[in-house]
Design a protein around this motif. Structure first.
Motif, PDB file in Angstrom:
ATOM      1  N   ALA A 207     -12.224  19.642 -72.752  1.00  0.00           N
ATOM      2  CA  ALA A 207     -12.798  19.338 -71.581  1.00  0.00           C
ATOM      3  C   ALA A 207     -14.120  18.454 -71.691  1.00  0.00           C
ATOM      4  O   ALA A 207     -14.659  17.766 -70.735  1.00  0.00           O
ATOM      5  N   VAL A 208     -15.025  18.897 -72.451  1.00  0.00           N
ATOM      6  CA  VAL A 208     -16.107  18.386 -72.764  1.00  0.00           C
ATOM      7  C   VAL A 208     -16.006  16.977 -73.451  1.00  0.00           C
ATOM      8  O   VAL A 208     -16.896  16.040 -73.098  1.00  0.00           O
TER       9      VAL A 208
ATOM     10  N   VAL B  31     -24.769  18.776 -75.608  1.00  0.00           N
ATOM     11  CA  VAL B  31     -24.124  20.104 -75.682  1.00  0.00           C
ATOM     12  C   VAL B  31     -23.776  20.471 -77.090  1.00  0.00           C
ATOM     13  O   VAL B  31     -23.333  19.546 -77.994  1.00  0.00           O
ATOM     14  N   ILE B  32     -24.486  21.492 -77.817  1.00  0.00           N
ATOM     15  CA  ILE B  32     -24.321  21.811 -78.975  1.00  0.00           C
ATOM     16  C   ILE B  32     -23.672  23.191 -78.986  1.00  0.00           C
ATOM     17  O   ILE B  32     -24.048  24.073 -78.580  1.00  0.00           O
ATOM     18  N   ALA B  33     -22.488  23.292 -79.810  1.00  0.00           N
ATOM     19  CA  ALA B  33     -21.699  24.392 -80.101  1.00  0.00           C
ATOM     20  C   ALA B  33     -22.409  25.087 -81.213  1.00  0.00           C
ATOM     21  O   ALA B  33     -22.389  24.782 -82.366  1.00  0.00           O
ATOM     22  N   ASP B  34     -22.823  26.349 -80.928  1.00  0.00           N
ATOM     23  CA  ASP B  34     -23.564  27.167 -81.960  1.00  0.00           C
ATOM     24  C   ASP B  34     -23.164  28.565 -81.998  1.00  0.00           C
ATOM     25  O   ASP B  34     -23.848  29.628 -81.561  1.00  0.00           O
TER      26      ASP B  34
ATOM     27  N   THR C 151     -18.019  23.012 -66.596  1.00  0.00           N
ATOM     28  CA  THR C 151     -18.920  22.581 -65.565  1.00  0.00           C
ATOM     29  C   THR C 151     -20.380  22.206 -66.285  1.00  0.00           C
ATOM     30  O   THR C 151     -20.876  22.886 -66.934  1.00  0.00           O
ATOM     31  N   SER C 152     -20.559  20.795 -66.021  1.00  0.00           N
ATOM     32  CA  SER C 152     -21.955  20.264 -66.585  1.00  0.00           C
ATOM     33  C   SER C 152     -22.886  21.105 -66.008  1.00  0.00           C
ATOM     34  O   SER C 152     -23.212  21.373 -64.775  1.00  0.00           O
ATOM     35  N   PRO C 153     -23.957  21.624 -66.939  1.00  0.00           N
ATOM     36  CA  PRO C 153     -25.200  22.180 -66.432  1.00  0.00           C
ATOM     37  C   PRO C 153     -26.261  21.235 -65.878  1.00  0.00           C
ATOM     38  O   PRO C 153     -27.447  21.723 -65.435  1.00  0.00           O
TER      39      PRO C 153
ATOM     40  N   HIS D 251     -32.505  19.425 -71.241  1.00  0.00           N
ATOM     41  CA  HIS D 251     -31.445  18.354 -71.569  1.00  0.00           C
ATOM     42  C   HIS D 251     -30.480  18.642 -72.611  1.00  0.00           C
ATOM     43  O   HIS D 251     -29.332  17.967 -72.877  1.00  0.00           O
ATOM     44  N   VAL D 252     -30.753  19.653 -73.672  1.00  0.00           N
ATOM     45  CA  VAL D 252     -30.160  20.092 -74.640  1.00  0.00           C
ATOM     46  C   VAL D 252     -29.603  21.408 -74.527  1.00  0.00           C
ATOM     47  O   VAL D 252     -30.245  22.187 -74.563  1.00  0.00           O
TER      48      VAL D 252
END
Length: 382
Positions: free
Chosen positions: A268-269, A243-246, A201-203, A257-258
């Motif tokens: 999905a992303v 979207v940053i996978a961390d 789900t987009s934030p 926005h980040v």
């Protein structure tokens, strides 16, 4: 019904393309057994999968220095991981073949023991080429000769990375390029997205262009600086969402926005992304291009340099130097791709090739044909 023994090293990216293939085999009524590190496989495949543990609990690998690059990284991979892993797995794989009586052994290109055990038993074996890099023979002659010398302790197989019977290449020539091998055993089946992409789900309520940043599953320790630079570059571009996978939680506070998260359902992303920044890991690159997303690639080590070169040569992305890329460099690369539609067009062309290749269903068709075959290309002289 045929019986398939699937052999994998304990590396997540090498398991990824084989999971949908195994599911298709089972759905067609075939018997599938996995072989590898038992507990590691159970954690990833769940309680239903049939697993033969053939990695002794005593097997360990020394830590790789985070800054190891180039030939030093290759030497570590081969001498400190792949060869010891093959030696450790071979007795258990011999036992697995006796117990499960497979018609075909499917072995990842870095699980050399699968090739050794299959050829020793006189069984047909297929290579799972989870990266196309070695199909391009990327090494200079001296490195190539050294690498082939690493296989001589097993007389059954000339090269355990490349089956003479069947090589399932999870890429397409449109990406791998003209340098890719023309071996008659190679079948370009394309990337194999997971059957269950997960939900996301987009934030954000707005539909601004989306950038995904990921360094895969093996780069947590080495990726901190690069991820922070990515965050800086994208923070300065409020016209984008990111979207940053961390997974290491190394990125500090970011503007709205980040979105920084330890894990994302990547498939999905990718369905919603317009651009991907990554380390040129083969799965991430091919999955991105399967969705038609151009890339900013910053290879770290191993096959990633070759895969990054493929992306650039195909016109589908921009390459950066991982150790030196700053927020300014990363931002400029993002701006370049967004300003030039040629990158998106190249990515769309590769997407079409990927989807036409057949994926898991095509891989299963070739495996079934191998199981039915009674005439095999001989291995090296016994």
């Amino acid at each position: 019904m045929s019986r398939f023994l699937i052999v994998v090293p304990p590396l997540t990216g090498h398991l990824t393309p084989l999971r949908p293939v195994a599911a298709r085999l089972a759905a067609r009524g075939h018997h599938v057994v996995w072989a590898g590190a038992g507990r590691w496989l159970r954690d990833r495949l769940g309680p239903v999968a049939e697993i033969h543990d053939c990695v002794p609990a005593s097997f360990t690998v020394g830590a790789r220095e985070p800054g190891l690059r180039g030939l030093a990284a290759l030497r570590f991979l081969v001498e400190d991981f792949l060869r010891p892993l093959a030696t450790a797995m071979l007795p258990g794989l011999r036992a697995a073949i006796v117990r499960h009586r497979p018609d075909v052994v499917v072995t990842d290109q870095q699980a050399w023991a699968g090739a050794y055990a299959a050829a020793e038993a006189g069984l047909p074996w297929a290579t799972s080429a989870s990266t196309s890099a070695e199909l391009c023979d990327p090494y200079p002659p001296n490195v190539h000769d050294w690498l082939r010398g690493c296989f001589t302790h097993q007389r059954w197989v000339a090269d355990p990375r490349l089956s003479p019977h069947l090589i399932l290449a999870f890429s397409v020539p449109a990406l791998a390029g003209p340098a890719a091998t023309t071996s008659p055993s190679v079948r370009w089946v394309g990337p194999v997205p997971q059957d269950d992409p997960g939900a996301w789900t987009s934030p954000w309520p707005t539909g601004k262009p989306l950038v995904l940043v990921t360094l895969g599953t093996q780069s947590t320790e080495t990726g901190a600086r690069f991820l922070r630079e990515c965050a800086g570059a994208l923070a300065a571009r409020p016209g984008l969402n990111a979207v940053i996978a961390d997974p290491g939680r190394v990125v500090g506070p970011c503007p709205e926005h980040v979105h920084v998260t330890p894990w994302v359902p990547q498939q999905a992303v990718l369905k919603r992304a317009g651009l991907v920044i990554c380390h040129a890991g083969h799965n991430t690159v091919t999955e991105s291009l399967w969705h038609g997303q151009p890339l900013v690639v910053a290879p770290i080590r191993d096959d990633q340099t070759v895969v990054a070169a493929q992306v650039v040569s195909a016109g589908a992305g921009v390459r950066l130097r991982f150790a030196h890329a700053t927020a300014a460099h990363i931002g400029a690369a993002v701006d370049t791709i967004r300003a030039d539609p040629g990158y998106a067009h190249a990515a769309a062309r590769i997407r079409s090739a990927c989807r036409a290749a057949g994926g898991a269903d095509e891989a299963v068709t070739h495996l079934e044909a191998l199981a039915r075959s009674t005439t095999l290309i001989p291995e090296v002289t016994r």
